[in-house]
Design an enzyme around this catalytic site. Structure first.
Site, PDB file in Angstrom:
ATOM      1  N   ARG A 154     -12.479  37.435 -17.016  1.00 34.83           N
ATOM      2  CA  ARG A 154     -13.142  37.541 -15.893  1.00 34.83           C
ATOM      3  C   ARG A 154     -14.082  38.703 -15.614  1.00 34.83           C
ATOM      4  NH1 ARG A 154      -8.235  34.848 -12.168  1.00 34.83           N
ATOM      5  NH2 ARG A 154      -8.733  32.386 -12.748  1.00 34.83           N
TER       6      ARG A 154
ATOM      7  N   ASN B 263      -2.850  30.767  -0.704  1.00 35.35           N
ATOM      8  CA  ASN B 263      -4.005  30.354  -1.633  1.00 35.35           C
ATOM      9  C   ASN B 263      -3.474  29.537  -2.808  1.00 35.35           C
ATOM     10  OD1 ASN B 263      -6.172  32.039  -0.727  1.00 35.35           O
ATOM     11  ND2 ASN B 263      -5.229  33.973  -1.289  1.00 35.35           N
TER      12      ASN B 263
END
Lengths: 523, 523
Positions: B343, B91
């Protein structure tokens, strides 16, 4: 860990690896690996390997364990229930004795429309849509039968229905003394009358597996005195058909809590008994049980900072102040949440509104009028213990807690108007017409302070609807391993509704005990 | 699991338990226990047990793995990095290349006051106070040194500072091409130049322990082709000093996600590469690593429903539309959250405001004026791919998304006034005076739809500040076992701030590699 198995009888004749070799057992054994180096290696005869042997062994004597024992005995399995504490019943015995039942006779009598689907919808909403729906369905569909089972064994329920937070209808029964002990004691007696053996001070230390990863037996510590981890004697019990973990949650395990969420440290109260620790969860992980949501702890918004443990506040707040009165911020005298919302909504609101960034807490106060306490007879004990207070005027109440009187009086007046109109315009709390006389009206007032405590573990090990524990790698059932109740995760998603634990534990405990006992092919 | 070890050379001479006996290894081995029954039991010579041997073996070649390899080689340890995918970098290679640094030279140059304490405070606020503070301190204190390390190995950072959501100052750097590959490639080359071996298509299957529960070695699957679990060949690698798990998160593991939280099913997008699965987490649990917060998945609020995976939207939204423009509900043209909040706040707001109870989603639209895209040069690719759109008037934008024009125009006018006044009166988003020319003003407008995708695993295994993995039972370090990066839990609490992953992985990867390599007493 420096624990050693005390060999009884043959201290120098049984070594771990030799034992494994004879039995064909795989290792995977953290405890026993510790002792392998300190023991002789001569092989015992096979019959010496196990100290006791049962078809079904159940760990934990709460709601789930008792239900499992009854179910296992009804299938004809020899059944042992082990309990690590001196007292049987675990957290179940000290809970409030409230059980949600979908579609009860009393609901029909009162004209309350309820169904399995409606109870599922309420629990899904409380769980923020993160519940394991297959488990939820089994639980809700089984409540009526589980309720009847308790009556069969002599549990006495009051003919009153309550609407706990997050439930959309009145569907909750409570036992005659408002305690889970009203259930665990008759069920345990019932299990014994059917032939199950209940053994206290017997702690699960480790689960032993055979070559296919299935359960072969367990290591227990007999004559254990919590929390002395060196007390007692290690023994090996063979499991023929199934081992059922009904070991409850781990809300009292502060080290575990802090690993998951350091903010849930020693400063945060807990409603659980001291033995609600994580070692059985770890033992299950050691045999590859899949963990679920380990960090999800439910805080009970109805607890009191003025008493330790579960105490009296939860009953009072759930039965009286929250449904029929109001909870206010002491700094402005105003409500800040629907006092009958689900637990997470309320606890989140308390923490957000009444705790400052520097940690200062302004404990909110919940109160109702005298008629509102009619469903909460334990309030008299709370008054005696100094957890609740009775005030002859709103001014006296305001003065006691340092609440500004004027906005408090206006808040009370507004709420009384909502009750008169049948609609809470501020937070949408349900107003029951047929209970109108119970609502906040005039003095005397009964009040408690309300603050969240760690109450329930949403997480645990994963099970399927047959109560089989699944393997973390494969997702398939681990042979001969079952679990039910708070040690399992998923049923309640992010937030459990009140009175759904008894429903879950009795339904799933029964399924676990029955399926373990029927697992004859394995024995 | 029906996998079998393909013995190379001596297919019939090595049985598992005999191997264990000779080596003095404890079992606890799910994989090998599967094969024990199908193999011969003759003992091999000790030297035949292991296929390869290294002082330090690192699993995973992302930021943490590369940093660990460099650190281990600098300590003189023979070092192997295994990567299960064909492509290195995991990732990390597809992330946005943004790194928060507390107290950088560029901050000082720009007169921005920052400190380790301030970065910790921001991350603690984002994490809702549930972070492991001891880890947080080590990470924040190590950012400046880690940043210099990357420059030493040739990583090129832009001389621009960004303020990502939840950060109270501009402290985030981005690489020249706005991608983590700008970091992983130079660091991997650096590790190789120092003598580390990087081996791809080599998957961690299992971790092997010795009699004290410490790490003896690992079983890998060489020549593995993801996701074919039967591809390749099983081998045993010996670990002399330390095994370091830098295996990343498990956001792409839908079965794992659904066990933790069934609402995160196939219908929910994910920014991770396909190989971000949970098998290494399970392998760590098998050797008794303590799990942390397994059910806590972070959703990225800046992703787009119009592309799969990470895509272009996160860059555009974080660099342009969210800081300098606005995000609106298409049904009323109104903002509903501080577009630069952390977030979790933003994703929660999107789900709450724009998703109906029946599952219908009204994707919100984020947009800014052309000058606002100056820090987001990848917008041209997003336009080309049909993920972003350019509009010559607000009316055209409104028509395209079906937003009512009048309230949208009023919303834009209000926001322009907030910018002029230097204060967002609606949601408190920071307005930077020195960036004023970049803010939403006049056409053309650049727009994308924004919707949460699974982005990051807050949970994982527990480590201490030395990057040692702790034992679930004892809380003590598991000998020779280290971990760093997303496979660990706790550093970020309930919600990670953007650009803090690179900070964490580089700092903790370095610590893990160094401590593993220095662990000579064990070898």
């Amino acid at each position: 860990m420096s624990r050693k198995i005390k060999q009884h009888g043959k201290p120098d004749t049984m070594g771990r690896r030799d034992m494994l070799k004879v039995a064909g057992l795989a290792a995977g054994s953290a405890l026993l690996s510790q002792i392998a180096t300190s023991e002789a290696k001569a092989a015992p005869s096979t019959s010496d390997q196990w100290d006791r042997e049962f078809d079904v062994i159940i760990a934990g004597s709460g709601f789930a364990g008792c239900a499992a024992a009854i179910a296992a005995r009804r299938e004809g399995a020899s059944t042992l229930v082990i309990e690590k504490m001196s007292v049987f019943g675990g957290n179940s015995a000290i809970n409030g004795g409230a059980m949600a039942v979908a579609g009860s006779a009393l609901q029909k009598e009162k004209g309350i429309n309820d169904s399995v689907e409606l109870m599922m919808a309420d629990m899904l909403k409380g769980g923020r849509g993160t519940n394991h729906v297959d488990l939820l369905r089994v639980v809700c569909a089984g409540t009526a039968e589980a309720f009847e089972m308790t009556r069969e064994f002599g549990v006495k329920w009051k003919d009153v229905l309550l609407q706990f937070g997050g439930h959309s209808v009145q569907r909750t029964f409570q036992t005659e003394h408002f305690t889970g002990g009203d259930i665990t004691i008759p069920l345990m007696k019932g299990g014994i009358s059917l032939g199950a053996i209940f053994k206290n001070r017997c702690k699960l230390e480790e689960i032993l597996t055979d070559m296919d990863g299935g359960i072969a037996g367990i290591v227990v510590r007999e004559d254990y005195y919590f929390p002395d981890e060196n007390s007692g004697t290690l023994r090996r019990y063979k499991v023929n058909r199934g081992f059922v973990a009904c070991t409850g949650g781990f809300g009292s395990d502060i080290a575990f809590r802090k690993t998951q969420n350091p903010s849930l440290d020693e400063s945060v109260g807990c409603t659980n008994h001291r033995g609600a620790t994580a070692e059985s969860f770890n033992a299950l992980l050691e045999v590859n049980a899949a963990p679920v949501n380990t960090g999800s702890f439910q805080l009970g918004p109805w607890a009191s900072p003025d008493e330790s443990g579960f105490g009296y506040a939860p009953q009072f707040n759930q039965q009286a102040a929250f449904p029929y009165g109001i909870m206010v911020d002491i700094r402005d005298g105003l409500r800040f949440v629907n006092e009958n919302a689900d637990r997470k909504t309320r606890a989140d609101a308390q923490l957000k509104h009444c705790k400052e960034a520097d940690g200062t807490i302004h404990y909110p106060v919940a109160f109702c009028s005298e008629p509102g306490t009619v469903k909460s007879p334990t309030v008299k004990y709370a008054l005696k213990e100094g957890v609740a207070w009775k005030f002859d005027s709103l001014e006296a109440l305001a003065n006691n807690f340092g609440i500004p009187l004027k906005p408090l009086q206006e808040q009370v007046d507004r709420f009384k108007q909502f009750v008169a109109n049948g609609k809470d315009e501020e937070f949408g709390k349900p107003i029951f017409g047929f209970d109108r006389a119970l609502y906040l009206d005039k003095p005397p007032y009964y009040a408690m302070r309300a603050w969240p405590k760690v109450h329930f573990c949403q997480g645990g090990v994963n099970i399927n609807p047959r109560a089989e524990v699944t393997h973390m790698r494969t997702g398939q059932p681990i042979p001969k391993l079952y679990a039910a109740g708070e040690i399992t995760g998923g049923t309640h998603g992010e937030s459990r509704l009140g009175s759904c634990a008894i429903a879950e534990t009795l339904v799933m405990g029964t399924i676990a005990g029955k399926n373990a006992a029927r697992n004859k092919a394995r024995s």
